[in-house]
Design an enzyme around this catalytic site. Sequence first.
Site, PDB file in Angstrom:
ATOM      1  N   HIS A   1     -68.220  54.237  53.437  1.00 32.57           N
ATOM      2  CA  HIS A   1     -69.144  53.978  54.547  1.00 32.57           C
ATOM      3  C   HIS A   1     -69.585  55.286  55.180  1.00 32.57           C
ATOM      4  CE1 HIS A   1     -66.697  50.408  53.925  1.00 32.57           C
ATOM      5  NE2 HIS A   1     -67.665  49.697  54.465  1.00 32.57           N
TER       6      HIS A   1
ATOM      7  N   GLY B   1     -59.098  48.640  59.954  1.00 33.90           N
ATOM      8  CA  GLY B   1     -59.975  48.124  58.905  1.00 33.90           C
ATOM      9  C   GLY B   1     -60.347  46.696  59.252  1.00 33.90           C
TER      10      GLY B   1
ATOM     11  N   ILE C   1     -76.345  48.213  64.582  1.00 34.28           N
ATOM     12  CA  ILE C   1     -76.407  47.842  63.149  1.00 34.28           C
ATOM     13  C   ILE C   1     -75.048  47.338  62.679  1.00 34.28           C
ATOM     14  CG2 ILE C   1     -76.637  48.775  60.787  1.00 34.28           C
ATOM     15  CD1 ILE C   1     -79.347  48.452  62.086  1.00 34.28           C
TER      16      ILE C   1
ATOM     17  N   HIS D   1     -74.768  51.782  55.929  1.00 34.37           N
ATOM     18  CA  HIS D   1     -73.467  51.311  56.440  1.00 34.37           C
ATOM     19  C   HIS D   1     -72.345  51.447  55.409  1.00 34.37           C
ATOM     20  CE1 HIS D   1     -70.371  48.597  58.094  1.00 34.37           C
ATOM     21  NE2 HIS D   1     -70.263  48.206  56.838  1.00 34.37           N
TER      22      HIS D   1
ATOM     23  N   SER E   1     -40.693  28.358  78.238  1.00 35.51           N
ATOM     24  CA  SER E   1     -40.421  27.542  77.056  1.00 35.51           C
ATOM     25  C   SER E   1     -39.787  28.386  75.954  1.00 35.51           C
ATOM     26  CB  SER E   1     -41.722  26.938  76.508  1.00 35.51           C
ATOM     27  OG  SER E   1     -42.318  26.106  77.467  1.00 35.51           O
TER      28      SER E   1
ATOM     29  N   GLU F   1     -52.367  35.063  72.270  1.00 38.60           N
ATOM     30  CA  GLU F   1     -51.371  35.301  71.214  1.00 38.60           C
ATOM     31  C   GLU F   1     -51.776  36.454  70.303  1.00 38.60           C
ATOM     32  OE1 GLU F   1     -52.849  32.350  71.766  1.00 38.60           O
ATOM     33  OE2 GLU F   1     -51.255  31.076  72.564  1.00 38.60           O
TER      34      GLU F   1
ATOM     35  N   HIS G   1     -48.744  20.445  67.912  1.00 36.67           N
ATOM     36  CA  HIS G   1     -47.781  21.471  68.295  1.00 36.67           C
ATOM     37  C   HIS G   1     -46.617  21.605  67.316  1.00 36.67           C
ATOM     38  CE1 HIS G   1     -50.117  21.528  71.858  1.00 36.67           C
ATOM     39  NE2 HIS G   1     -49.262  22.243  72.557  1.00 36.67           N
TER      40      HIS G   1
ATOM     41  N   ARG H   1     -36.348  23.607  69.870  1.00 38.99           N
ATOM     42  CA  ARG H   1     -36.368  23.148  71.253  1.00 38.99           C
ATOM     43  C   ARG H   1     -35.150  22.269  71.513  1.00 38.99           C
ATOM     44  NH1 ARG H   1     -38.863  18.300  73.772  1.00 38.99           N
ATOM     45  NH2 ARG H   1     -39.065  18.788  75.978  1.00 38.99           N
TER      46      ARG H   1
HETATM   47  C1  LIG Z   1     -62.003  41.204  60.600  1.00 34.44           C
HETATM   48  C2  LIG Z   1     -63.046  41.826  59.724  1.00 34.44           C
HETATM   49  N1  LIG Z   1     -64.100  41.087  59.342  1.00 34.44           N
HETATM   50  C3  LIG Z   1     -65.026  41.619  58.523  1.00 34.44           C
HETATM   51  C4  LIG Z   1     -64.916  42.896  58.061  1.00 34.44           C
HETATM   52  C5  LIG Z   1     -65.932  43.467  57.088  1.00 34.44           C
HETATM   53  N2  LIG Z   1     -66.753  44.469  57.783  1.00 34.44           N
HETATM   54  C6  LIG Z   1     -66.516  45.769  57.686  1.00 34.44           C
HETATM   55  S1  LIG Z   1     -67.565  46.713  58.594  1.00 34.44           S
HETATM   56  C7  LIG Z   1     -68.399  45.325  59.106  1.00 34.44           C
HETATM   57  C8  LIG Z   1     -69.568  45.466  60.017  1.00 34.44           C
HETATM   58  C9  LIG Z   1     -69.194  46.227  61.218  1.00 34.44           C
HETATM   59  O1  LIG Z   1     -70.309  46.600  61.909  1.00 34.44           O
HETATM   60  P1  LIG Z   1     -70.211  47.778  62.945  1.00 34.44           P
HETATM   61  O2  LIG Z   1     -68.935  47.704  63.669  1.00 34.44           O
HETATM   62  O3  LIG Z   1     -71.455  47.760  63.742  1.00 34.44           O
HETATM   63  O4  LIG Z   1     -70.130  49.055  62.045  1.00 34.44           O
HETATM   64  P2  LIG Z   1     -71.325  50.001  61.576  1.00 34.44           P
HETATM   65  O5  LIG Z   1     -72.295  49.160  60.809  1.00 34.44           O
HETATM   66  O6  LIG Z   1     -71.920  50.552  62.797  1.00 34.44           O
HETATM   67  O7  LIG Z   1     -70.667  51.016  60.716  1.00 34.44           O
HETATM   68  C10 LIG Z   1     -67.837  44.179  58.570  1.00 34.44           C
HETATM   69  C11 LIG Z   1     -68.340  42.809  58.821  1.00 34.44           C
HETATM   70  C12 LIG Z   1     -63.795  43.632  58.490  1.00 34.44           C
HETATM   71  N3  LIG Z   1     -63.583  44.879  58.086  1.00 34.44           N
HETATM   72  N4  LIG Z   1     -62.901  43.082  59.340  1.00 34.44           N
END
Ligand SMILES: Cc1ncc(C[n+]2csc(CCOP(=O)(O)OP(=O)(O)O)c2C)c(N)n1
Length: 664
Positions: A35, A124, A194, A266, A388, A415, A477, A524
């Site tokens: 990226h 990540g 973006i 990206h 609880s 949570e 639950h 419980r």
């Molecule tokens: C929980 C999760 N869902 C989906 C992804 C896949 N993913 C990686 S980057 C991204 C888009 C993120 O956009 P942004 O934070 O705006 O990053 P930029 O395009 O500016 O680099 C996605 C959907 C991920 N890494 N983690």
Amino acid sequence: MTMTAEKTASVSPSEMANAIRFLAADAVEKAKSGHPGMPMGMADVATVLFTRFLKYDASAPKWADRDRFILSAGHGSMLLYALGYLTGYPDLDIEQLKNFRQLGYRTAGHPEYGHVSLAETTTGPLGQGIANAVGFALAEKMLASHYGKEVVDHHTYVICGDGCLMEGVSQEAISLAGHHRLNKLIVLWDDNEICIDGATSLSVSDDQLARFRASGWKALRVDGHDQDAVAGAILEAQSADRPTLIACKTTIGYGAPSKAGSEKSHGAPLGADELAGARAKLGWPHPAFEVPAEILTAWRGAGARGAAARHAWEGRVAAMDAAKRSEFERRMEGRLPAGWQKPAADFKAKVIADRPNWASRKSSLEALEVLTAFIPELIGGSADLTHSNFTLTKSTKPVTPTDAGGSYLHYGVREHGMAAAMNGLALHGGMIPYGGTFLVFTDYARPAIRMASLMGVRAIYVMTHDSIGLGEDGPTHQPIEHLASLRAMPNLWVFRPADAVETMEAYELSLARQDGPSLLSFSRQNLPTVRNDASENLTAKGGYVLAEAEGERKVTLIATGSEVAIALKARDLLMAKGIGAAVVSMPCTELFDAQSKDYRKKTLGSGLRIAVEAASPYGWERYVGDEGIVIGLPGFGASGPFEKVYEHFGITAEKVAEAAIARL
Ligand SMILES: Cc1ncc(C[n+]2csc(CCOP(=O)(O)OP(=O)(O)O)c2C)c(N)n1
């Protein structure tokens, strides 16, 4: 202590930023994946942070009072690796960058804790980093309250993207941070509009600044390519009485002639032409992976400028009261206090003598009473189920926004935020977090539990109401598939103790391990004491013969937690019919699987095996074999008094004995 916000002389700040941009873009190009857009867009912000504000010393990456930097937008990992190389972290040489995303190198696709020292946490999965950061900032505030600002006084900085802020966990995190007035938490948001699908306007129209302000934050907006403006905002944030969001308006893929500002930069290499165009546009004629000496020297200077602060800090630590200093150092190194197992052993001896009929959640409370009185770094908490889960002990006083001197966190109904903050607390050092909710709601915390397992973090989950034994609350639950699915998670030790002895044994194992989390599952309903001897930690074997058959063993009943008492009763019924049956208690399948083949065979016996667990039968076939029987719940539970629900589903001693007799 805050670093001075002076600029590094001689080399222009935009050249410093360009060094990041091209290391990132060239590494992605060479790896043919990654990226480039985010590091190119946030290079100016990162330059300001790492050359003018961040308190760190690249030659001492684990200095306890360093500022923590968390790259929540983990897909932009090359930003972190470029910064590490430029500032001189010993574990990030140029070969690591040239081998970005290759097997055997530290420069993994996303920053991994334990691979490179600059990765304070693995990121990540979007949203995790910003939620971990709340734990880091809480740890700092709590430790500062205990040991004083002379030795604990640092910031937690986060770079996050639009994706992190869209994730639900970010709301839990910012809400918790705002409540606790974590004024040393500063989030730099890469506000580039973006995402992967295209413009963020496709899916989000939140007023993020208003959202953060509503959660008790200060929120500022700057041009993320104006380094002085960014510096001004960070200065302002440092003097705030609350956490700060700085929305940094940036251009993704900054400098790329046709892909800047577009999702095309990206998550894919720019391509040779685009990269050449970026070199021309930004005035960077240098070949890939070559940073001109004066620029590298300026960066290395930035990486070394915290050395004086570190030396001063070391002096202050040396001047601490000796007892306090050794406790501080012990905690930061993650060592338990000497003699901690003595009170645990005393507790188990008393249980053997008194034979209480406690619900295992009550056994957990009693064990925690003993442990929290002796181990101050145990930081308790619950996601609004304190009374609880039984997680609050006499030694753990709640932390409040104005008093961080306690060691108990009311996480609220969050949570996921709780589990992610627990990761931050543990990773910061000096803390061993335990946190509770109902076992069924581990689903709400699961992404952070997975990260703890992946990172090898010592977090302890106290999960009560662990079966249909919770009764009247009904199937919403009552956990069913949870134990099986959690057991499937690598490096997570899942314990389901049968009584107070096994409970303490499970806590001892969870505390002694330094390489991963443990999840303790508690009932419980009341349970009898089943152990007669506590001289050896039998839970450490994962499964063991609790009651041997009288005469020849024809049947082995394998059970966990609340069903161990049922199995013992079934053993009596079978014995009355002249059938020799043994009971194996199996509090932790992971630890049992790690025993020798001989031990496992001997424990499970060669006759008929029957597993009994008031949960999904999934997985038990591994222990009973093709000829065995699993007595569990094939579907969801039901609402009713727990004894009736057990009867309804046929999880009773009589049914277990009947099943054995029918099969023999
Ligand atoms: C929980 C999760 N869902 C989906 C992804 C896949 N993913 C990686 S980057 C991204 C888009 C993120 O956009 P942004 O934070 O705006 O990053 P930029 O395009 O500016 O680099 C996605 C959907 C991920 N890494 N983690």
